[in-house]
Design a protein around this motif. Structure first.
Motif, PDB file in Angstrom:
ATOM      1  N   ILE A   1      -6.578   3.456  -6.808  1.00  0.00           N
ATOM      2  CA  ILE A   1      -6.166   2.265  -6.061  1.00  0.00           C
ATOM      3  C   ILE A   1      -4.834   2.484  -5.344  1.00  0.00           C
ATOM      4  N   GLY A   2      -3.830   2.994  -6.064  1.00  0.00           N
ATOM      5  CA  GLY A   2      -2.516   3.200  -5.455  1.00  0.00           C
ATOM      6  C   GLY A   2      -2.563   4.101  -4.242  1.00  0.00           C
ATOM      7  N   PRO A   3      -3.120   5.326  -4.353  1.00  0.00           N
ATOM      8  CA  PRO A   3      -3.200   6.211  -3.186  1.00  0.00           C
ATOM      9  C   PRO A   3      -4.021   5.634  -2.036  1.00  0.00           C
ATOM     10  N   VAL A   4      -5.095   4.902  -2.352  1.00  0.00           N
ATOM     11  CA  VAL A   4      -5.907   4.312  -1.289  1.00  0.00           C
ATOM     12  C   VAL A   4      -5.128   3.209  -0.574  1.00  0.00           C
ATOM     13  N   VAL A   5      -4.407   2.373  -1.337  1.00  0.00           N
ATOM     14  CA  VAL A   5      -3.569   1.347  -0.717  1.00  0.00           C
ATOM     15  C   VAL A   5      -2.526   1.989   0.179  1.00  0.00           C
ATOM     16  N   SER A   6      -1.909   3.074  -0.289  1.00  0.00           N
ATOM     17  CA  SER A   6      -0.907   3.772   0.513  1.00  0.00           C
ATOM     18  C   SER A   6      -1.507   4.293   1.814  1.00  0.00           C
ATOM     19  N   ALA A   7      -2.732   4.831   1.743  1.00  0.00           N
ATOM     20  CA  ALA A   7      -3.392   5.332   2.945  1.00  0.00           C
ATOM     21  C   ALA A   7      -3.714   4.198   3.909  1.00  0.00           C
ATOM     22  N   LEU A   8      -4.148   3.056   3.379  1.00  0.00           N
ATOM     23  CA  LEU A   8      -4.438   1.903   4.234  1.00  0.00           C
ATOM     24  C   LEU A   8      -3.162   1.375   4.884  1.00  0.00           C
ATOM     25  N   GLN A   9      -2.049   1.410   4.155  1.00  0.00           N
ATOM     26  CA  GLN A   9      -0.789   0.925   4.717  1.00  0.00           C
ATOM     27  C   GLN A   9      -0.369   1.718   5.944  1.00  0.00           C
ATOM     28  N   GLN A  10      -0.751   2.982   5.974  1.00  0.00           N
ATOM     29  CA  GLN A  10      -0.397   3.848   7.106  1.00  0.00           C
ATOM     30  C   GLN A  10      -1.538   3.966   8.120  1.00  0.00           C
ATOM     31  N   ALA A  11      -2.609   3.182   7.937  1.00  0.00           N
ATOM     32  CA  ALA A  11      -3.814   3.278   8.780  1.00  0.00           C
ATOM     33  C   ALA A  11      -4.339   4.702   8.783  1.00  0.00           C
ATOM     34  N   GLN A  12      -4.178   5.372   7.640  1.00  0.00           N
ATOM     35  CA  GLN A  12      -4.565   6.778   7.496  1.00  0.00           C
ATOM     36  C   GLN A  12      -5.993   6.922   6.974  1.00  0.00           C
ATOM     37  N   ALA A  13      -6.517   5.880   6.352  1.00  0.00           N
ATOM     38  CA  ALA A  13      -7.858   5.948   5.769  1.00  0.00           C
ATOM     39  C   ALA A  13      -8.915   5.766   6.845  1.00  0.00           C
ATOM     40  N   ALA A  14      -9.810   6.734   6.980  1.00  0.00           N
ATOM     41  CA  ALA A  14     -10.917   6.620   7.920  1.00  0.00           C
ATOM     42  C   ALA A  14     -12.119   5.966   7.255  1.00  0.00           C
ATOM     43  N   VAL A  15     -12.401   6.366   6.010  1.00  0.00           N
ATOM     44  CA  VAL A  15     -13.531   5.846   5.251  1.00  0.00           C
ATOM     45  C   VAL A  15     -13.051   5.556   3.836  1.00  0.00           C
TER      46      VAL A  15
END
Length: 388
Positions: free
Chosen positions: A291-305
């Motif tokens: 959850i933490g790493p995924v939230v961090s990726a979403l905060q940076q608009a880094q998550a594609a999927v």
């Protein structure tokens, strides 16, 4: 670096824009199937149940009224079918008919962040497809989109009538006359198949379907397949029945379409899970888990999927923010944005996924690296750790 592909969203742009502004949301996701005993009475009881639940949760009288009025409308789609109605600040944002069974439990609520998981469960990405029915005297097809009710627009349905000047006649005897007659009839069938194929090819160019289901007379299907281009033929799956024959054949067509769509979704899910395992095994920093790493990726608009097991999140909560970065695990991560509320993690994550133009893939946590409830494929790699 491997290229991470992302499917195109099926959500309306108006919804994405509405999510960017704070407001009070009220929603209802319910079964709207009419194939039950005394459907009108059940529908009326359901509306009362929804209204009572929303009122008890503090929904405004106007928002409750709007949702109840929307649920009065008949879906106009064969069962099973669901309805999703969404209101913000006493204004209707969405009233959608969602073909198929409920994807999980009914959801009725009001708050700072709506529950959009049901909508994405029915419409994980934009998946147009064609259903074609052919006979020796002609054929037709209709365009659909996964999770959407048929639009009824004229351009979504086409029918081609072939020549019938000889198809209804019969000849007896043998010899060259009979052979000539059969050859002439076959040429008419082939010409008709060519006309249907040309119309399909034009629609394929315009709508880029992911699947083409073909049903009908066995010889007509064979002729049609021979007239299609190789690229279009690769999209075809055939139903070995003529749905015009009887109700059982019609049901067989529906079942075949549902199974074919399920295969497309399963293939996408498998591809994402395989990519996550590959990146995890390589340790190339092109994916994250937890959850933490995924939230961090979403905060940076880094998550594609984002691959998510909604059930595995349990009662976990996250902070929804009124501006980018949209979601946080703690108030101090808000990066200057205001905190809307602490909400169920699934609602906060799905909202952030939509607002950062990522793709959501619903999975079982057991299939994700380390059994995490959430993992993400990244648009660019995580940077190396900074030395202490």
């Amino acid at each position: 670096m491997a290229q991470t592909t992302r499917e195109k969203t099926a959500l309306a742009s108006g919804l994405v824009e509405a999510l960017q502004s704070p407001g009070t949301w009220t929603w209802a996701y319910v079964d709207a199937s009419g194939n039950r005993e005394d459907p009108r009475r059940i529908a009326a009881l359901q509306r009362r149940t929804v209204s009572d639940a929303l009122t008890e949760q503090g929904g405004s009288a106007r928002a409750v009224e709007i949702i109840e009025e929307a649920l009065v409308e008949q879906p106009g789609v064969p069962a099973p079918v669901a309805r999703y109605v969404l209101v913000r600040d006493d204004e209707l944002v969405l009233s959608e008919v969602l073909p198929g069974r409920l994807r999980g439990a009914e959801s009725i609520g009001t708050g700072a962040v709506p529950d959009l998981l049901p909508l994405l469960a029915h419409r994980p990405f934009d998946l147009p497809f064609l259903v074609v029915q052919v006979g020796r005297a002609g054929g037709g097809f209709r365009g659909y989109r996964l999770g959407h009710a048929p639009s009824g627009a004229p351009e979504d349905e086409q029918r081609i009538q072939g020549r019938t000047d000889t198809l209804h006649k019969t000849k007896s005897g043998d010899g060259w006359k009979q052979s000539h007659w059969q050859q002439h009839t076959e040429e008419i069938w082939k010409q008709t198949a060519g006309e249907v194929a040309a119309a399909i090819e034009e629609t394929v160019k315009a709508t880029s379907p992911r699947l083409i289901v073909v049903a009908g007379d066995i010889r007509a299907r064979e002729l049609l397949r021979g007239e299609l281009s190789a690229s279009t033929r690769a999209l075809v799956t055939e139903v070995p029945v003529d749905p015009r024959a009887d109700d059982a054949s019609e049901k067989a067509l529906v079942q075949h379409v549902n199974l074919a769509l399920a295969r497309v979704l399963a293939s996408r899910r498998h591809d994402v899970q395989d990519l996550l395992r590959t990146h995890e095994g390589r340790g190339d920093n092109e994916s994250v888990s937890g959850i933490g790493p995924v939230v961090s990726a979403l905060q940076q608009a880094q998550a594609a999927v984002v691959a998510l097991d909604a059930g595995a999140l349990g009662d976990r909560k996250l902070y929804a923010l009124d501006a980018a970065p949209w979601v946080a695990t703690a108030p101090e991560q808000a990066a200057g944005a205001g905190v809307l509320a602490q909400v169920p993690a699934v609602c906060a994550l799905v909202r952030a996924i939509i607002l950062t133009d990522a793709e959501l893939v619903l999975v079982n946590a057991a299939s994700l690296p380390s059994g995490a409830a959430a993992s993400a494929l990244l648009r660019w790699p995580v940077g190396p750790a900074v030395p202490a």
